[in-house]
Design an enzyme around this catalytic site. Structure first.
Site, PDB file in Angstrom:
ATOM      1  N   GLY A  43       0.794  -1.331   0.163  1.00  0.00           N
ATOM      2  CA  GLY A  43      -0.151  -0.081  -0.094  1.00  0.00           C
ATOM      3  C   GLY A  43       0.896   1.354  -0.102  1.00  0.00           C
ATOM      4  O   GLY A  43       0.789   1.820  -0.750  1.00  0.00           O
TER       5      GLY A  43
ATOM      6  N   HIS B 143      11.239  -4.133   6.939  1.00  0.00           N
ATOM      7  CA  HIS B 143      11.695  -3.537   8.465  1.00  0.00           C
ATOM      8  C   HIS B 143      13.299  -3.402   8.708  1.00  0.00           C
ATOM      9  O   HIS B 143      13.658  -2.839   9.740  1.00  0.00           O
ATOM     10  CB  HIS B 143      10.931  -4.057   9.551  1.00  0.00           C
TER      11      HIS B 143
END
Length: 772
Positions: free
Chosen positions: A447, A709
């Site tokens: 997204g 991450h």
């Protein structure tokens, strides 16, 4: 000790305090260090100043005992891994060369070495770094950090209590190291670990610690008889040490249950227990067990996880009951205040009357000391505080913000049909494939794209009035055009608009829904240097106007490929907010589900064929006790289906989850009835794909092949290898290729390279499948 003597000795304390500082100074210092703009010395000085400021705030609020050891550059579980010397083999050289850089390498990884896996801390939105252990693990004690911070606090004149993650919880949170058999149980290493804890305790005693707190929140979960035996052995051994401080074993987030009598009999001097929310049952269970004769009880009576003011009179009554169940009762928050923002008084954009309903960390310390004074000296000593508190509670209960008749009428009219798609998945899948025309192993992202400094400046300029709405939208349009152009050039199959207009995946929607309040300074640590501002869910929820249609349709008009509409699901909208505590969560979830349903239907009407409703919090919000699972999952999956079931069969519904243990909710994932689910899988080496396959999950799956991450860029070869592992569990016609999570925190250079490698990997494996 008599009840009167015990009351006179009441202390006020906390288990931990927010780490970031008033203006997130820690975040800026750590990220500056990573970028080479801040020296190691300057970083340590910032950390020292923040610790001292936190202790000074606690002392100024009249807390009589402060916690040490709870401060962390990144994560307190990682700090424990360092303390016990459980450094993964792949990181030992880096740690030996430079302890600080090696620490951050374990947290974030490097281009050549993967970081530790990350997952949720029980049912909170805090993420911890999972210890990796194996049969060959050798523990060695390193109490440097713990002793230094204790010494720092004592030298400042504070009464200090070091806080450590307990050995049982540490081992239960660990996982087998890479290359170790999956059925290896880290708890079998207890006999090696306990001598290390004994050494740390002795070091802290020598440094001046009277008490040390050992946090054992894993004991509030369902534990087997063997695990309860381990608990008993642990505290029999540690309690039997001669060179040690007094031991306070702490639990929080739920009731202790079957672990309570074991700890009550253990040779330790005190227990710290949660008496809020579901853990309120601890009061009944403690009384049934005969209390804690001869022991200290630290009563977590102020909610450390939510931000509503305490009902002081109710808490004082509970404390009075507890006073007869232990030799000494002290007053605390239910858990570390790490989970709430720092100070509600700085939220000047919130109506002053509403602000009086809120208690962030600083306000909670005041509540704790007020209750401690009331317990020690009687309710008459806090008459004014009790009266003001009653008035604030009554104001909230009577507020029109909390009750919207139209919303309540709509939720009351929900039927079973509102939560079911018109056709089963098998028929929908055929219609969707015909409508979308996607290749085998379709590629997409989750997204968000990088949130650049320019985007943050644009939002700040809009807030300050330096630019108007038209100027702001021009900047957002330019960013959307760039994101779409890049994805088309890279060869991605299902595009996103990149979410440049969004500050946060929950806050963005909360600011457009009735019933929510947004904070300006309410930062809470999610992981490492990632901080979020959870909105405050104060009243009934509805959607006045469309929230995402403008930007999704703008992006779709610039490409022939499908562009996903992107929404945050109802469970996550609750889990990542501070929720109201005056009605059942299930009712609030239905309200949010209906508001989001309106948005989903508007997106479809505007021509959006793929709509993603993210639910990363579905697993993390799972109650800690198995007996409570079915009730939660019923309303949680029902709220998701209420959101998504109003669309045509050929509209494809996606959902996304990340960084949690999914094996025990596979059935619930199927109950969501989404067409496609994407999940974190890169750090866990595709384990989740195997879990879904083993459970017979029948729908399409996108297990991540890029760990977003970490700053490292995965090669096409690495992504292809992960993709092949995924194909071992999920058939090619049901497998998607995507990153683990959104790209908001990544830079553009690594995003471009990583996504190009991801597409190359998908094409390589497609060619292999075609050839075979």
């Amino acid at each position: 000790m008599t009840t009167e003597t015990a009351a006179a000795a009441v202390q006020a304390t906390v288990y931990g305090y927010p780490r970031q500082g008033r203006n997130r100074e820690l975040k800026r210092a750590v990220e500056g260090y990573w970028k080479g703009r801040v020296t190691a010395r300057a970083l340590r000085e910032t950390a020292r100043d923040l610790r001292r400021a936190g202790w000074a705030q606690l002392a100024g609020a009249s807390l009589t005992e402060v916690a040490t050891g709870d401060f962390s550059y990144y994560d307190h579980v990682l700090d424990t891994t360092v303390m016990v010397g459980a450094i993964p083999a792949r990181h030992r050289a880096a740690v030996s060369a430079d302890a600080l850089d090696g620490y951050f390498a374990m947290a974030r990884g490097t281009q050549d070495v993967a970081p530790l896996e990350m997952t949720k801390w029980f049912d909170t939105n805090y993420h911890y770094l999972v210890p990796e252990l194996g049969p060959d693990t050798v523990f060695t004690a390193d109490s440097t950090k713990q002793v230094a911070e204790l010494t720092e606090a004592l030298s400042g004149g504070h009464s200090a209590r070091p806080v450590l993650v307990g050995p049982v919880t540490y081992l239960l949170l660990a996982k087998p190291a890479p290359g170790v058999a999956a059925d290896f149980e880290p708890i079998t290493l207890l006999d090696r670990l306990l001598p290390v804890y004994a050494k740390v305790l002795a070091d802290l005693r020598a440094a001046g610690a009277e008490w040390v707190q050992l946090d054992e929140p894993a004991l509030v979960q369902d534990r087997t008889p063997a695990e309860l035996g381990v608990e008993a052995l642990t505290y029999r051994v540690l309690g039997g040490l001669t060179e040690r401080p007094k031991l306070l074993v702490a639990s929080y987030f739920d009731r202790l249950g079957e672990a309570l009598p074991v700890l009550a009999k253990a040779p330790v001097e005190g227990l710290a227990m949660d008496f809020t929310g579901a853990a309120a049952a601890n009061l009944r269970e403690l009384a049934a067990a005969g209390g804690l004769p001869g022991k200290r009880l630290v009563a977590g009576i102020v909610d450390g996880r939510n931000i509503w003011i305490n009902d002081l009179q109710k808490s004082l009554t509970t404390l009075g009951t507890l006073l007869g169940l232990a030799a000494r009762v002290d007053v605390a928050a239910s858990c570390s205040l790490l989970h709430v923002p720092l100070d509600a008084d700085v939220e000047r954009d919130i109506d002053p009357q509403i602000r009086r309903w809120l208690a962030f960390a600083r306000q909670k310390t005041t509540e704790i000391t007020t209750l401690a004074r009331g317990l020690a000296q009687g309710a008459g000593s806090i008459t004014a505080e009790l009266a003001a508190n009653r008035a604030d509670l009554a104001s909230r209960a009577a507020s029109p913000i909390a009750h919207d008749p139209a919303v309540r009428a709509r939720t009351g009219a929900i039927t079973d049909a509102d939560g079911r798609r018109a056709q089963p998945y098998a028929r929908r899948a055929v219609a969707q494939r015909a409508h979308l025309g996607l290749p085998l192993l379709p590629t997409t992202t989750i997204g968000s794209f990088p949130q650049t400094d320019e985007l943050r400046v644009a939002r700040a300029d809009l807030r300050s009035g330096r630019i108007g709405t038209a100027g702001y939208e021009e900047r957002i349009e330019a960013e959307v055009r760039e994101v779409i152009a890049f994805q088309e050039k890279a060869g991605i199959d299902v595009l996103v608009h990149g979410e440049p207009e969004r500050n946060d995946m929950v806050q963005y929607f909360a600011e457009q829904l009735t019933g929510y309040l947004a904070t300006r300074h309410g930062w809470v640590q999610s992981y490492g240097t990632r901080y979020v501002r959870p909105p405050v869910l104060a009243g009934d929820v509805s959607r006045p106007d469309p929230m995402t249609v403008r930007w999704t349709t703008y992006a779709q008009a610039r490409t022939a490929k499908p562009v996903k509409g992107m929404l945050t699901g109802p469970v996550t909208m609750l889990a990542w907010s501070f929720v109201r505590d005056d009605q059942p969560l299930a009712e609030t979830a239905r309200q949010v589900g209906l508001a989001l349903r309106d948005e989903v239907n508007d997106l479809e009407a505007a021509g959006t064929s793929v709509i993603q409703v993210d639910e990363p919090a579905l697993r993390e919000t799972l109650p800690l006790r198995a007996a409570d699972h079915s009730g939660y999952l019923a309303w949680a999956t029902g709220a998701f289906r209420l959101t998504t079931s109003g669309v045509r069969p050929d509209t494809q519904i996606h959902t996304h989850m990340c960084y949690a243990e999914f094996g025990d909710i596979v059935g619930a994932i199927e109950d969501l009835d989404a067409d496609v689910i994407s999940l974190e899988a890169a750090r866990s080496h595709m384990r989740v794909a195997g879990e879904l396959a083993a459970a017979g999950y029948p729908r399409e799956v996108g297990p991540g092949v890029w760990d977003i991450h970490s700053p490292r860029v995965p090669s096409a070869r690495e992504a292809a290898a992960l993709l092949r592992e995924g194909l071992g569990a999920v058939p090619a016609e049901r497998l998607w290729v995507n990153p683990d999570c959104g790209l908001k925190t990544r830079g553009w250079s690594e995003t471009r390279a990583s996504l190009e490698n991801l597409v190359a990997a998908a094409r390589e494996v497609r060619d292999e499948l075609s050839a075979s």
